[in-house]
Design a protein around this motif. Structure first.
Motif, PDB file in Angstrom:
ATOM      1  N   ALA A  78       0.832  -1.204   0.000  1.00  0.00           N
ATOM      2  CA  ALA A  78       0.000   0.000   0.000  1.00  0.00           C
ATOM      3  C   ALA A  78       0.867   1.255   0.000  1.00  0.00           C
ATOM      4  CB  ALA A  78      -0.928  -0.001   1.211  1.00  0.00           C
ATOM      5  N   MET A  79       1.968   1.232   0.734  1.00  0.00           N
ATOM      6  CA  MET A  79       2.880   2.377   0.748  1.00  0.00           C
ATOM      7  C   MET A  79       3.533   2.567  -0.614  1.00  0.00           C
ATOM      8  SD  MET A  79       4.659   1.979   4.481  1.00  0.00           S
ATOM      9  CE  MET A  79       5.688   3.426   4.206  1.00  0.00           C
ATOM     10  N   LEU A  80       3.931   1.445  -1.251  1.00  0.00           N
ATOM     11  CA  LEU A  80       4.551   1.559  -2.573  1.00  0.00           C
ATOM     12  C   LEU A  80       3.590   2.161  -3.594  1.00  0.00           C
ATOM     13  CD1 LEU A  80       6.640  -1.727  -2.992  1.00  0.00           C
ATOM     14  CD2 LEU A  80       7.432   0.559  -2.403  1.00  0.00           C
ATOM     15  N   ARG A  81       2.305   1.829  -3.436  1.00  0.00           N
ATOM     16  CA  ARG A  81       1.320   2.378  -4.383  1.00  0.00           C
ATOM     17  C   ARG A  81       1.161   3.884  -4.211  1.00  0.00           C
ATOM     18  NH1 ARG A  81      -1.167  -2.625  -3.274  1.00  0.00           N
ATOM     19  NH2 ARG A  81      -2.441  -1.721  -1.603  1.00  0.00           N
ATOM     20  N   GLN A  82       1.587   4.409  -3.050  1.00  0.00           N
ATOM     21  CA  GLN A  82       1.529   5.854  -2.832  1.00  0.00           C
ATOM     22  C   GLN A  82       2.746   6.571  -3.418  1.00  0.00           C
ATOM     23  OE1 GLN A  82       0.550   5.523   1.619  1.00  0.00           O
ATOM     24  NE2 GLN A  82      -0.622   7.314   0.982  1.00  0.00           N
ATOM     25  N   LEU A  83       3.740   5.805  -3.882  1.00  0.00           N
ATOM     26  CA  LEU A  83       4.904   6.407  -4.521  1.00  0.00           C
ATOM     27  C   LEU A  83       4.638   6.484  -6.024  1.00  0.00           C
ATOM     28  CD1 LEU A  83       7.860   4.602  -2.694  1.00  0.00           C
ATOM     29  CD2 LEU A  83       6.752   6.755  -2.107  1.00  0.00           C
ATOM     30  N   PRO A  84       4.721   7.648  -6.606  1.00  0.00           N
ATOM     31  CA  PRO A  84       4.414   7.765  -8.033  1.00  0.00           C
ATOM     32  C   PRO A  84       5.483   7.109  -8.901  1.00  0.00           C
ATOM     33  CG  PRO A  84       5.305   9.826  -7.206  1.00  0.00           C
ATOM     34  CD  PRO A  84       5.121   8.933  -6.013  1.00  0.00           C
ATOM     35  N   GLY A  85       5.065   6.640 -10.054  1.00  0.00           N
ATOM     36  CA  GLY A  85       6.028   6.136 -11.022  1.00  0.00           C
ATOM     37  C   GLY A  85       6.699   7.296 -11.747  1.00  0.00           C
ATOM     38  N   LYS A  86       7.697   6.964 -12.539  1.00  0.00           N
ATOM     39  CA  LYS A  86       8.452   8.016 -13.226  1.00  0.00           C
ATOM     40  C   LYS A  86       7.560   8.828 -14.151  1.00  0.00           C
ATOM     41  CE  LYS A  86      12.779   8.742 -15.711  1.00  0.00           C
ATOM     42  NZ  LYS A  86      13.977   8.091 -16.308  1.00  0.00           N
ATOM     43  N   THR A  87       6.631   8.144 -14.792  1.00  0.00           N
ATOM     44  CA  THR A  87       5.749   8.845 -15.727  1.00  0.00           C
ATOM     45  C   THR A  87       4.671   9.636 -14.999  1.00  0.00           C
ATOM     46  OG1 THR A  87       4.356   6.871 -15.898  1.00  0.00           O
ATOM     47  CG2 THR A  87       6.127   7.109 -17.506  1.00  0.00           C
ATOM     48  N   GLU A  88       4.454   9.361 -13.712  1.00  0.00           N
ATOM     49  CA  GLU A  88       3.417  10.052 -12.958  1.00  0.00           C
ATOM     50  C   GLU A  88       3.929  11.304 -12.248  1.00  0.00           C
ATOM     51  OE1 GLU A  88       0.422   6.678 -11.376  1.00  0.00           O
ATOM     52  OE2 GLU A  88       2.489   6.449 -10.658  1.00  0.00           O
ATOM     53  N   VAL A  89       5.251  11.461 -12.159  1.00  0.00           N
ATOM     54  CA  VAL A  89       5.817  12.597 -11.435  1.00  0.00           C
ATOM     55  C   VAL A  89       5.372  13.934 -12.009  1.00  0.00           C
ATOM     56  CG1 VAL A  89       7.974  13.778 -10.857  1.00  0.00           C
ATOM     57  CG2 VAL A  89       7.777  11.313 -10.527  1.00  0.00           C
TER      58      VAL A  89
END
Length: 212
Positions: free
Chosen positions: A91-102
């Motif tokens: 769940a915490m990892l899903r709160q970290l944006p991907g490179k394309t989402e930054v």
């Protein structure tokens, strides 16, 4: 005369006149005492450290066995706890944006300030810094508004679906004549990106090359 009566009539100063069975009995007793003393001095004392070490090893092994038995008894609880930790970590990892989402997240942060009624004087993303399995992206922000607007901005940042933290907050009047309705806030916002979100190509190359 029985054996007990013979013992009563013995003269301790004249052992040579004692009956042969009596002398044999006392010789056997003396031999047994000497043998027991010799065994204690030459056998027991030499083997005593070995026995003490064996006893200490037995206590240690018993303690290890009890500890492992307790762990085995709680194995199901440990597995459930591990599964819960994995779910929380996911769940915490899903709160970290991907490179394309930054880029979209940067827009969301900027829009949060504008939605709170603040004037954006500076919005400057810094260089991304790697930190283990995640990368940190600092953003210098300068906003102008009221205390109430700043509170709305902080609440809006906390409500974002991605992790964004605020650091080095400094609030001051815009100028000497300004009141609490005309303030400036300098803050560094930090967002975080999961590095392996890029597809794991880099870790695979490291494994192939034998690096750790």
């Amino acid at each position: 005369m029985n054996f007990v009566d013979q013992l009563r009539t013995l003269d301790p100063r004249d052992v040579g006149r004692w009956p042969l069975p009596v002398r044999g009995f006392f010789i056997a007793v003396i031999f047994a005492v000497v043998a027991a003393l010799g065994w204690y001095l030459f056998v027991w004392n030499d083997d005593r450290p070995i026995l003490q070490k064996a006893q200490a090893d037995e206590l240690e092994l018993r303690s290890q066995f009890e500890s492992k038995q307790q762990r085995a008894a709680n194995l199901d609880a440990y597995r459930a706890q591990l599964a819960e930790m994995e779910r929380s970590f996911g769940a915490m990892l899903r709160q970290l944006p991907g490179k394309t989402e930054v880029p979209n997240l940067l827009v969301d942060i900027s829009q949060t300030g504008l939605a709170a009624g603040l004037q954006e004087k500076l919005f400057q993303p810094g260089s991304e810094k790697g930190n283990g399995f995640y990368a940190e992206l600092p953003i210098k922000i300068k906003l102008v508004g009221t205390y109430h607007d700043f509170g709305n901005f902080v609440s809006g940042i906390a409500a974002l679906p991605r992790i964004v933290t605020l650091h080095d907050i400094q609030i001051a009047p815009v100028d000497a004549k300004s009141n609490y309705d005309n303030l400036t806030m300098d803050v560094t916002a930090k967002t975080y990106r999961y590095i392996e979100d890029e597809g794991g190509a880099h870790p695979a190359k490291k494994k192939a090359g034998g690096a750790t």
